[in-house]
Write a protein that holds these residues in place. Structure first.
Motif, PDB file in Angstrom:
ATOM      1  N   MET A 232      83.620  87.701  39.183  1.00  0.00           N
ATOM      2  CA  MET A 232      83.852  89.128  39.123  1.00  0.00           C
ATOM      3  C   MET A 232      85.088  89.260  39.962  1.00  0.00           C
ATOM      4  N   ILE A 233      86.442  89.776  39.370  1.00  0.00           N
ATOM      5  CA  ILE A 233      87.574  89.857  39.689  1.00  0.00           C
ATOM      6  C   ILE A 233      87.998  91.235  40.028  1.00  0.00           C
ATOM      7  N   LEU A 234      88.025  91.982  41.136  1.00  0.00           N
ATOM      8  CA  LEU A 234      88.174  93.381  41.355  1.00  0.00           C
ATOM      9  C   LEU A 234      89.616  93.836  41.345  1.00  0.00           C
ATOM     10  N   ARG A 235      90.133  94.620  40.417  1.00  0.00           N
ATOM     11  CA  ARG A 235      91.511  94.959  40.575  1.00  0.00           C
ATOM     12  C   ARG A 235      91.759  95.912  41.762  1.00  0.00           C
ATOM     13  N   PRO A 236      93.100  96.377  42.189  1.00  0.00           N
ATOM     14  CA  PRO A 236      93.415  96.957  42.986  1.00  0.00           C
ATOM     15  C   PRO A 236      93.096  98.473  42.979  1.00  0.00           C
ATOM     16  N   LEU A 237      92.007  98.895  44.053  1.00  0.00           N
ATOM     17  CA  LEU A 237      91.548 100.255  44.165  1.00  0.00           C
ATOM     18  C   LEU A 237      91.979 100.912  45.293  1.00  0.00           C
ATOM     19  N   GLY A 238      92.306 102.300  45.412  1.00  0.00           N
ATOM     20  CA  GLY A 238      92.150 103.122  46.718  1.00  0.00           C
ATOM     21  C   GLY A 238      90.841 103.066  47.316  1.00  0.00           C
ATOM     22  N   LEU A 240      88.951 105.674  47.907  1.00  0.00           N
ATOM     23  CA  LEU A 240      88.018 106.548  47.296  1.00  0.00           C
ATOM     24  C   LEU A 240      87.300 105.649  45.860  1.00  0.00           C
ATOM     25  N   GLY A 241      88.227 105.059  45.523  1.00  0.00           N
ATOM     26  CA  GLY A 241      87.678 104.074  44.079  1.00  0.00           C
ATOM     27  C   GLY A 241      86.876 103.012  44.503  1.00  0.00           C
ATOM     28  N   LEU A 242      87.053 102.425  45.663  1.00  0.00           N
ATOM     29  CA  LEU A 242      86.329 101.456  46.378  1.00  0.00           C
ATOM     30  C   LEU A 242      84.896 102.005  46.799  1.00  0.00           C
ATOM     31  N   LEU A 243      84.929 103.235  47.321  1.00  0.00           N
ATOM     32  CA  LEU A 243      83.621 103.900  47.569  1.00  0.00           C
ATOM     33  C   LEU A 243      82.934 104.120  46.303  1.00  0.00           C
ATOM     34  N   ARG A 244      83.543 104.304  45.498  1.00  0.00           N
ATOM     35  CA  ARG A 244      82.703 104.910  43.856  1.00  0.00           C
ATOM     36  C   ARG A 244      82.116 103.522  43.474  1.00  0.00           C
ATOM     37  N   LEU A 245      82.993 102.392  43.691  1.00  0.00           N
ATOM     38  CA  LEU A 245      82.545 101.219  42.922  1.00  0.00           C
ATOM     39  C   LEU A 245      81.150 100.620  43.914  1.00  0.00           C
ATOM     40  N   ALA A 246      81.431 100.939  45.168  1.00  0.00           N
ATOM     41  CA  ALA A 246      80.311 100.473  46.057  1.00  0.00           C
ATOM     42  C   ALA A 246      78.924 101.158  45.674  1.00  0.00           C
ATOM     43  N   VAL A 247      79.299 102.384  45.370  1.00  0.00           N
ATOM     44  CA  VAL A 247      77.904 103.303  44.846  1.00  0.00           C
ATOM     45  C   VAL A 247      77.365 102.953  43.587  1.00  0.00           C
ATOM     46  N   GLN A 248      78.174 102.588  42.642  1.00  0.00           N
ATOM     47  CA  GLN A 248      77.686 102.114  41.212  1.00  0.00           C
ATOM     48  C   GLN A 248      77.128 100.652  41.379  1.00  0.00           C
ATOM     49  N   GLY A 249      77.482  99.937  42.268  1.00  0.00           N
ATOM     50  CA  GLY A 249      76.657  98.496  42.746  1.00  0.00           C
ATOM     51  C   GLY A 249      75.443  98.869  43.434  1.00  0.00           C
ATOM     52  N   ALA A 250      75.223  99.870  44.192  1.00  0.00           N
ATOM     53  CA  ALA A 250      74.127 100.100  44.827  1.00  0.00           C
ATOM     54  C   ALA A 250      73.180 100.841  43.837  1.00  0.00           C
ATOM     55  N   GLY A 255      78.227  96.921  36.144  1.00  0.00           N
ATOM     56  CA  GLY A 255      78.590  96.709  34.887  1.00  0.00           C
ATOM     57  C   GLY A 255      79.355  97.844  34.009  1.00  0.00           C
ATOM     58  N   ASP A 256      79.231  98.861  34.498  1.00  0.00           N
ATOM     59  CA  ASP A 256      80.054 100.127  33.997  1.00  0.00           C
ATOM     60  C   ASP A 256      81.343  99.918  34.438  1.00  0.00           C
ATOM     61  N   ALA A 257      81.707  99.437  35.535  1.00  0.00           N
ATOM     62  CA  ALA A 257      83.021  99.761  36.040  1.00  0.00           C
ATOM     63  C   ALA A 257      84.075  98.891  35.543  1.00  0.00           C
TER      64      ALA A 257
END
Length: 319
Positions: A232-238, A240-250, A255-257
């Protein structure tokens, strides 16, 4: 994939990580001695008080286990089990585990009970089977390997553990600290399956554990049961974007990201900065950090880990 020799009542050579609490380590050592004594099995136990000594002690213990046609048993979290398992593979020894740690993905994936006394009994009645492990530049990992943002998260988690203790809330607190810190982006050059591409990314995460991948909602998680690793390769995010991604993972919805590119592979080469740059980067293997020279080569180990695990009555998850 020759099966290592194993006696009907194999002796145990045990490596216990007592770095986070010698009293707890001695208690587990006592449980093991009592269980082996009742079963009429010989045992040799090494209680390790300093985590940095585990790889060297594990190498000695693995050779002893191989010479005695016995089983090398690691006691601790995923990082400890990874170091002991790597020594078992190199020595050609059988491996087993009394798992612990915060998340315990390896133990749960292979049906090891979380209570040490019950786990010991499950090993005594266990079955031997080969399992897949991953490697990066020849270094073995059981659950995952990564570089970039994720190793920084592990550093912050260690700081939180020293202050707040070992717990999942502390791990999430460390994750938030990392997400709101300074992030470095990497220009990556990747080769996999005969294809090559370049991209800017903040982290590369390679998973070898179906349970962990399913928990964060990666739909390709079952592919690790088919002899593949999942990158899994994470493209650059700010932030807030990283926080949103962390919430999606939790929430089990990673898989929706769209910001996460996923690739299943047996062999992947990653060159931070380009093939012409031979620089060292920080790599995390099952929660432990190492410095490695690029390019980083992730692949499925050609040698399986022979695991003495609890018997599967109705099937079981594989790492």
């Amino acid at each position: 994939m020759a099966r290592p020799p194993l006696d009907t009542r194999p002796p145990w050579v045990v490596v216990i990580n007592a770095a986070s609490g010698r009293q707890e380590g001695e208690a587990i050592a006592g449980l093991i001695r009592d269980a082996l004594g009742k079963a009429g099995i010989q045992g040799s136990i090494r209680l390790v008080s300093h985590a940095e000594e585990i790889p060297g002690i594990a190498e000695q213990a693995a050779r002893q286990a191989r010479e005695r046609n016995g089983v090398l048993v690691g006691v601790g979290g995923d990082g400890t089990l990874s170091a002991v398992a790597a020594a078992a593979i190199r020595a050609g020894a059988v491996f087993s585990a009394v798992p612990g740690g915060t998340f315990n993905y390896f133990g749960r994936s292979h049906g090891f009970p979380e209570e040490p006394r019950v786990a010991i009994q499950a090993i005594l009645q266990g079955e031997l089977r080969p399992i897949q492990v991953g490697q990066v530049n020849g270094h073995i990992f059981l659950v995952n390997a990564s570089f970039g943002l994720y190793p920084q998260l592990l550093e912050d988690r260690e700081a939180f553990k020293r202050q707040w203790g070992r717990s999942r809330p502390a791990a999430w607190g460390a994750a938030l600290l990392t997400l709101f810190g300074q992030h470095r982006f990497h220009r990556l050059h990747l080769k996999a399956g005969g294809q090559e591409q370049s991209m800017l990314a903040s982290t590369v995460f390679v998973g070898n554990n179906r349970l962990q991948l399913e928990h964060v909602g990666v739909p390709e998680a079952p592919l690790v049961d088919d002899g593949l690793l999942l990158g899994m390769i994470l493209r650059p995010l700010g932030r807030l974007g990283l926080l949103r991604l962390a919430v999606q993972g939790a929430m089990g919805r990673l898989g929706d990201a769209d910001e996460v590119e996923r690739v299943a592979f047996r062999h992947l080469e990653v060159a931070p900065g380009g093939w012409w740059r031979r620089k060292t980067v920080k790599v995390a293997l099952d929660g432990e950090q190492f410095r490695m020279r690029s390019p980083l080569v992730f692949d499925v180990s050609p040698r399986p880990l022979w695991l003495l695990a609890p018997c599967r009555l109705t099937g079981g998850a594989q790492a």
